[in-house]
Write a protein that holds these residues in place. Structure first.
Motif: not given
Lengths: 499, 499
Positions: A148-151, A158-166, A225-232
């Motif tokens: 919720l904080i990201i979104g 933000k929406i792409y990032a929030a989904f990717k994170f979750f 190599p599973v770090h790609t979500w973090l920068p986004d």
């Protein structure tokens, strides 16, 4: 209710209280309630530190009550030398985040502050849970406020990032859940983590469990190599979200390695250590190089986080005292330093609404006070001696050299890359003549920002100059852990222990 | 074998029958638009019946009545109690909605609901193939009429038609299967069927043939793939209040007849029906989750998600007997019961929100109709979010423990195939998380529409709002303290199995 429970539930209670204070006109009151809640929660954690006995590896401040009798699940919390500092760090960062969001957040203030306080309680819960299911519940529940904080308060994407994170972290966690259920059944119906530590497991079972844990924790750390979500996610998250994510949430994964992977599957951990060390070294070196070419400040610090967390996992899988405690120290230091770096970027972003390095230049001329802080944190990020960043990296490199000279050498190159990308960014943003009119109009930090950065600066210096209080706390627990991990769990042929 | 007439087995049904008839008559006299008189009387009846059932359930006795035609045991009593409560909540949430759409004019809503509930009671308490079939028909006939309650509405009539045709087909299949079973075993009594099938006296071909039809019929009623086609159309086409009526309480009754027919009656044939349930479960998880992603209509999305959720229930039911060993039965069936109870609880609140948001001329059934709900009414957004996270299985919501207990039962069965299915189910719930999160996203991250019905807050009677809030909070509270409900299910199932 014991101290530790209070540390978990007090911020959650305050968070829920904040959610019920709805109106925009109450924003002022909401901020004060949030600050009081965060401060009170931080004060509650101090007696934990004061009363902590450094001499023992046993869990302290233990509380236990039956939670779900049918599945033999207990509400069981406690801290040892490995987790104590993270409890303190979490409560501390929450205070900082509340201050950081003070006047920056104007929309739905109550939900913003409430989410952070609830998140704080949940994360303290993760660090102090002694029951596998309780750990999982806290571990997973942190996703909801962060999502919720990201979104809600995030950037344009933000929406792409929030989904990717979750979804990224949820996939990892779900495999963790399967492993936990397996352990529950293998141990004859117990969710007690200490019992699992003693559980004899076959080689195959250990490998499967190790990789199920890996799925959850490596994504959270995040390891290459599973770090790609973090920068986004960092780029889109609001300042407070980035700070908490980098300072604490990444630590949940590393902490999981120490609490679950190593002691529960020691043989698999030894067997796959080469893989973990390789991935860590790639994170340190390759991601360090990636950081070098970033145009966005937040992305740069995000990649730098991946590289620094690579040090942590590297230290853990060296299986020596220096490596593991070095990794732990590095985690705490990274908590302060990366949190501070993101807050500094937040300070600039609030004024310029840009995170592009190219939009800045010569900030030192218009914001001298702020630049002094930024310089200190940049130095800490490079690992300059007498700052927090130095101690952990130095210990890990020492531990690596002890284990294998070449690993040590490769790890040490990170210091060069770290210095390169941090200083180069510093030069481009802060030094030189004033680059454009926007920079010319910048105003230096106000009292609130000064306070927030001073507190962090003191923490960074304290840890750099006098790291003994930090290492003293962990010594006994780390020694105990290493002793435990050194003993094989594989059933001895002929005795006939099997699953 | 004729026993004494036992009130305990039939009293609540008699109360329901009498009251349903009384309210039908009363409705002829009541003229008010919202029919407050019959509404209150219906609620009192439902409340009384629920209390009566809860009281019976606490006695922990298994009583047979009407010459062994019906049985009253804790499992049945609890299911009846919760069905009555579910119907009660449905009517509370749906009354304003129904009033706005002129569905209360004839007053059939209340009496038909009571007759539907009576049908459920007979299904749940049936100890004889004929009783179960009679209950099922009473329920479905009332449901057909309820779906068609908006006579002037083309979509509703179409849904009713589809429901009627496919429902009749399902009933036919079930009846055909049951008659086959009767032919093979020579009895309609469930205990007798168990006794006969447990011996070697029957023709296995006829039994297998019969059980295929029974399972297909049950699959239709539960709404699992590939017998799910009616679910999305009926859910979408029916007036939302009726969607809740057929999507809530009847699930409990369907669960009861699955348990009664397959477990109580045909457990010796576990090998046949378990395989079928496994295929149905896997198909449901696939079809339900992937089809739900593509939906823009909220009711349709929830319909597909129901299919997936029922797949989880089947996973619980299919892990009871392993290699002919019924040692895990209580564990597995109680996990399925826990799942279905928590599912119904969550569904009630979810549709409750949709009903609350709907108003005259505005159905609020598109996902986009929830846009910015957090800004319009934070409380309902929170309740809805809690429910969606629960359906997605994120702790600390009750849905997580439902998934946990099912997965636990699945892995505990010890077969490698089941472990694989558990991991598959876990990955499918990740897919599920995606579309549930999308609704959260719409509510929290998007700004509300500038004008139109989707821009306004929620107006509903205070009582309704209070009940809905409690309903939603219960999803959270039962998630934090799920122990009681788990033990309730476990005790009920153990009692049922030992009888």
């Amino acid at each position: 209710m014991g101290l530790l429970s209070l540390a978990i539930w007090l911020p959650i209670a305050f968070g829920v209280l904040l959610l019920t204070l709805g109106r925009e006109s109450q924003a002022r009151a909401v901020r004060w309630v949030a600050l009081i809640g965060a401060l009170a929660s931080f004060l509650v954690t101090l007696p934990l530190w004061a009363g902590f006995d450094n001499g023992t590896a046993a869990m302290q401040f233990v509380e236990q009550t039956v939670w779900m009798a049918r599945f033999n699940v207990n509400y069981q919390v406690g801290v040892d030398g490995i987790s104590l500092w993270f409890v303190l760090l979490t409560a501390f960062m929450t205070v900082i985040v509340v201050i950081a969001g003070w006047e920056v957040i104007t929309e739905r203030v109550n939900q913003y502050m409430g989410a952070f306080l609830i998140l704080s309680g949940l994360m303290i819960g993760v660090f102090s849970a002694l029951d596998g299911l309780l750990f999982y519940v806290f571990f997973e529940a942190t996703l909801i406020p962060m999502y919720l904080i990201i979104g809600i308060w995030g950037g344009p994407n933000k929406i792409y990032a929030a989904f990717k994170f979750f979804l990224y972290t949820l996939l990892g966690s779900l495999l963790l859940l399967v492993a936990l259920i397996y352990l529950y059944l293998a141990s004859g119906g117990s969710f007690d983590i200490a019992t699992w530590h003693q559980l004899p497991l076959t080689g195959t079972a250990q490998t499967l469990i190790f990789f199920a844990f890996f799925a959850a924790f490596a994504v959270k750390v995040p390891m290459w190599p599973v770090h790609t979500w973090l920068p986004d996610v960092h780029v889109e998250a609001p300042t407070g979200g980035s700070a908490v994510l980098a300072a604490i949430m990444l630590k949940l994964g590393a902490y999981g390695f120490l609490r679950f992977s190593l002691p529960i599957a020691p043989d698999a951990a030894h067997e796959w250590a080469w893989l973990m060390i390789t991935l860590s070294l790639i994170a340190v070196i390759y991601v360090g190089l990636v950081a070098l070419v970033q145009q966005d400040m937040k992305k740069l610090v995000a990649y730098s986080s991946v590289a620094h967390m690579g040090f942590v996992t590297l230290g853990f899988f060296l299986f020596n005292d220096l490596g593991v405690s070095g990794g732990l120290v590095q985690m705490i230091a990274h908590g302060f330093v990366s949190g501070a770096m993101f807050l500094c970027i937040g300070v600039l972003y609030d004024r310029m609404h840009s995170r592009e390095i190219a939009d800045y230049g010569g900030v030192i001329n218009t914001m001298p006070k702020f630049t002094a802080f930024a310089l200190l944190f940049a130095m800490a990020n490079c690992g300059l001696p007498a700052t927090a960043g130095f101690v952990g990296e130095w210990m890990v490199i020492l531990g690596a050299v002890k284990a294998n000279f070449w690993v040590g050498l490769l790890a040490a190159t990170a210091l060069i890359f770290g210095a390169a990308y941090t200083l180069w960014m510093f030069k481009r943003v802060y030094l030189g003549p004033v680059a454009n009119d926007h920079v010319k109009e910048l105003t230096d930090i106000n009292g609130r920002e000064f306070l927030m950065l001073t507190v962090l600066a003191l923490a960074v210096l304290w840890m750099g100059v006098d790291p003994k209080p930090f290492t003293d706390v962990m010594n006994a627990s780390v020694a105990e852990l290493l002793k435990h991990v050194a003993v094989s769990k594989l059933p001895v042929p002929g005795i006939g222990i099997s699953n | 074998m004729i026993d004494a007439f036992s009130w305990i087995a039939v009293l609540p049904e008699l109360v329901l029958l009498v009251m349903a008839c009384a309210i039908t008559l009363l409705d002829l006299l009541v003229k008010s638009r919202l029919r407050t008189g019959s509404f209150v009387l219906t609620l009192i009846t439902l409340g009384a019946v629920a209390v009566l059932q809860a009281f019976y359930a606490n006695t922990s006795a298994t009583v047979y009545g009407l010459s062994n035609m019906v049985v009253s045991d804790p499992m049945g009593n609890w299911l009846k109690c919760f069905s009555a409560l579910a119907v009660m909540l449905t009517l509370i949430y749906g009354r304003a909605y129904a009033g706005d759409r002129d569905m209360l004019r004839g007053g059939e809503l209340f009496s038909l609901s009571l007759f539907a509930l009576l049908g459920m009671f007979i299904m749940i308490g049936g100890n004889n193939f004929l009783m179960i079939y009679l209950g099922l028909e009473l329920l479905t006939l009332a449901s057909y009429a309820l779906v068609a309650l908006r006579r002037d509405h083309a979509q509703s009539t179409e849904a009713a038609m589809k429901y009627f045709v496919l429902g009749s087909l399902a009933s036919g299949l079930l009846l055909y299967g049951l008659s086959m079973m009767y032919g093979a075993t020579g009895t309609l009594n469930i205990n007798e069927v168990f006794r006969v099938t447990n011996s070697d006296l029957v023709n296995p071909q006829v039994l297998t043939f019969g059980i295929v039809f029974v399972v297909a019929g049950l699959a239709f009623k539960l709404g699992v793939a590939p017998f799910h086609m009616w679910i999305p159309d009926v859910y979408q086409g029916a007036p939302t209040a009726i969607t809740l009526m057929i999507g809530g309480a009847p699930k409990l009754a369907a669960f009861a007849i699955v348990i009664r027919l397959l477990v109580e009656g045909m457990l010796p044939l576990w090998f046949d029906w378990q395989q079928m349930l496994m295929i149905l479960a896997v198909a449901s998880l696939l079809v339900g989750n992937f089809a739900a992603i593509a939906q823009t209509n909220l009711k349709r999305m929830l319909a597909f998600s129901t299919i997936a959720q029922m797949g989880f229930v089947l996973l619980g039911l299919m892990s009871g007997v392993v290699n002919g060993h019924a040692g895990f039965a209580a564990n597995a069936y109680s996990s399925a019961m826990f799942y279905i109870l928590s599912y119904v609880l969550t569904t009630l609140a979810t549709f409750g929100i949709i009903l609350l948001l709907a108003r005259e001329g505005f159905e609020s059934e598109e996902i986009s109709d929830l846009t910015g709900l957090n800004q319009r009414s934070p409380l309902y957004a929170a309740v809805m979010a809690i429910c969606l996270f629960s359906l997605a299985g994120i702790p600390p919501m009750v849905g997580f423990y439902a998934k946990l207990s099912v997965l636990q039962a699945l892995i505990a069965s010890g077969s490698v195939l089941n472990l694989g299915i558990a991991i598959f189910a876990v990955i499918m719930s990740l897919v599920g998380a995606f579309y549930y999160l999308r609704v959260v996203k719409v509510m929290y991250f998007d700004a509300p529409a500038a004008q139109g019905p989707a821009s306004e807050g929620v107006r509903a009677p205070l009582g309704t709002r209070a009940v809905l809030t409690v309903n939603g909070l219960l999803v959270l509270v039962l998630g934090i303290l799920p122990g009681g409900l788990m033990i309730l299910c476990a005790r009920a199932i153990v009692q049922m199995l030992s009888a």
